[in-house]
Design a protein around this motif. Structure first.
Motif, mmCIF file in Angstrom:
data_model
loop_
_atom_site.group_PDB
_atom_site.id
_atom_site.type_symbol
_atom_site.label_atom_id
_atom_site.label_comp_id
_atom_site.label_asym_id
_atom_site.label_seq_id
_atom_site.Cartn_x
_atom_site.Cartn_y
_atom_site.Cartn_z
ATOM 1 N N MET A 318 0.816 -1.317 -0.019
ATOM 2 C CA MET A 318 0.126 0.112 0.059
ATOM 3 C C MET A 318 0.879 1.383 0.127
ATOM 4 O O MET A 318 0.552 2.314 -0.561
ATOM 5 N N ALA A 319 1.866 1.340 0.823
ATOM 6 C CA ALA A 319 2.970 2.454 0.801
ATOM 7 C C ALA A 319 3.558 2.800 -0.435
ATOM 8 O O ALA A 319 3.625 3.819 -0.789
ATOM 9 N N ALA A 320 3.441 1.483 -1.626
ATOM 10 C CA ALA A 320 4.135 1.998 -2.541
ATOM 11 C C ALA A 320 2.872 2.285 -3.685
ATOM 12 O O ALA A 320 3.446 2.709 -4.854
ATOM 13 N N ASN A 321 1.811 2.456 -3.571
ATOM 14 C CA ASN A 321 0.670 2.732 -4.295
ATOM 15 C C ASN A 321 0.424 4.165 -4.094
ATOM 16 O O ASN A 321 0.016 4.584 -3.061
ATOM 17 N N ALA A 322 0.664 4.898 -5.204
ATOM 18 C CA ALA A 322 0.424 6.385 -5.086
ATOM 19 C C ALA A 322 -1.159 6.743 -4.956
ATOM 20 O O ALA A 322 -1.091 7.895 -4.087
ATOM 21 N N ALA A 323 -1.946 6.078 -5.220
ATOM 22 C CA ALA A 323 -3.288 6.432 -4.997
ATOM 23 C C ALA A 323 -3.682 5.950 -3.584
ATOM 24 O O ALA A 323 -4.483 6.832 -2.886
ATOM 25 N N MET A 324 -3.363 4.819 -2.918
ATOM 26 C CA MET A 324 -3.496 4.500 -1.567
ATOM 27 C C MET A 324 -3.051 5.523 -0.788
ATOM 28 O O MET A 324 -3.637 5.653 0.363
ATOM 29 N N ARG A 325 -2.097 6.066 -1.048
ATOM 30 C CA ARG A 325 -1.374 7.087 0.036
ATOM 31 C C ARG A 325 -2.304 8.538 0.080
ATOM 32 O O ARG A 325 -1.809 8.973 0.886
ATOM 33 N N GLU A 326 -3.370 8.560 -0.980
ATOM 34 C CA GLU A 326 -4.179 9.701 -1.005
ATOM 35 C C GLU A 326 -5.546 9.493 -0.199
ATOM 36 O O GLU A 326 -6.604 10.334 -0.168
ATOM 37 N N VAL A 327 -5.691 8.232 0.034
ATOM 38 C CA VAL A 327 -6.932 7.444 0.681
ATOM 39 C C VAL A 327 -7.058 7.739 2.084
ATOM 40 O O VAL A 327 -6.195 7.782 2.913
#
Length: 364
Positions: A318-327
């Motif tokens: 999740m930390a490597a997921n650019a979208a997940m970091r904005e959720v």
């Protein structure tokens, strides 16, 4: 495409979550789960009751919200309003959501009455996720939904706008007063102040995300997005697509960067799972892996990968997921065909292991 932690025995010796807080962008504000309420067609009551039991167990674990997804013509929850009415009576704190309710099947007037009633009964706990578009197989089912008016339905954003105006108290009848012994009002009843502020839109493209933002709605993103054309994809392309949607949404929203985004994902922590359960989970993810490597159809429908493994490994992904970091909110989507013991374990590890690493704290 990796969708499980490689090697090892992910269920052995889980370590306390508080020792492994990861840098995952925004602090996770709310934790939810989503059930499809799967049941046997010859015994629907057992599966539906198991779904209600999950709401009780999730609330006890400190989850902030329980969500359903509408399943028309399937062996799952076809009437979220009825199901969540029952869930409202078996919970006291947790919010009750739809992710999502397709409005092509719904009459906005009746919808406003139904969800106003559930919101009043639940003391303002409804979080209503909606979407628009023509229902699946409409050529076959349209006449059963709308009779002779089937070819005159509007499945655009106007359907959401009409629902919102009714919930906000739009005058629909000029007559207000007493007729005989009956008293009438000109607005849909019951009115539940605040419900319109808890409507979310299920976006899948920058255009729909921008529209949701312009309306001041919340935004739901899931494990489906659209690339615009068929072809190979990878996790980075999927994340970039959803990040583009989030950016478009917040740019158009009155709250700007504070506008709420909730992400639904098939995330299966295995920290306390038995060896048998881990085998079931990994087989499930493997059966779905191929579809995540290519965009399907003329619109390029993309599917996010499933994450199966120890919580610490999942958080790294999740930390490597650019979208997940904005959720802001994470919704754990429970697969359709597991048993209640498996669902209970996933919820427990989600609340006790996974979510604290994302900065979340339980509400109890």
């Amino acid at each position: 495409m990796i969708d499980r932690a490689p090697g090892g025995s992910p269920g052995e010796n889980p370590r306390p979550a508080e020792n492994h807080r990861a840098d995952t962008g925004r602090r996770l504000r709310r934790l939810g789960f989503l059930t499809l309420g799967a049941f046997d067609g010859d015994d629907p009551s057992t599966g539906l009751d198991d779904g209600l039991r999950l709401f009780e167990r999730a609330e006890a674990q400190g989850f902030d919200g329980g969500w359903t997804r509408t399943r028309h013509l399937q062996f799952g929850i076809s009437s979220p309003v009825a199901f969540l009415s029952a869930a409202a009576q078996r919970t006291s704190r947790m919010t009750l959501g739809t992710a999502v309710l397709p409005l092509g099947y719904e009459n906005p007037f009746r919808l406003a009455e139904d969800w106003g009633t559930v919101d009043v009964l639940s003391r303002g706990r409804v979080q209503l996720g909606v979407s628009v578009g023509e229902p699946r197989s409409y050529d076959e089912i349209g006449e059963h939904l709308y009779g002779a008016a089937a070819d005159r339905q509007d499945f655009s954003y106007a359907r959401v706008e009409k629902f919102l105006s009714l919930v906000r108290g739009e005058q629909v009848s000029a007559f207000e007063g007493v007729e005989g012994i009956e008293r009438y009002t000109g607005r849909v009843q019951p009115q539940s102040p605040g419900l319109a502020d808890r409507v979310w839109y299920g976006a899948g493209s920058p255009r729909s995300a921008e529209w949701a933002g312009s309306q001041g709605l919340g935004m739901l993103i899931s494990n489906v997005s659209f690339a615009g054309a068929p072809g190979p994809i990878d996790a980075e392309r999927f994340a970039a697509s959803q990040l583009e949607q989030i950016s478009a949404f917040r740019a158009a929203h009155p709250q700007g960067d504070a506008a709420p985004v909730a992400k639904g994902a098939v995330v299966i922590p295995t920290d306390t799972a038995t060896a048998e359960q881990r085998g079931v989970y990994e087989a499930y993810a493997a059966s779905r892996r191929e579809r995540t490597s290519v965009a399907h159809g003329p619109r390029g429908m993309m599917f996010d990968r499933d994450l199966v493994g120890p919580s610490e490994w999942i958080v790294e992904q999740m930390a490597a997921n650019a979208a997940m970091r904005e959720v802001d909110d994470l919704i754990l989507e429970l697969p359709f065909d597991f048993g209640i013991d498996e669902y209970t374990q996933i919820l427990r590890d989600g609340a006790e292991m996974l979510a604290p690493m994302l900065g979340w704290s339980p509400s109890v």
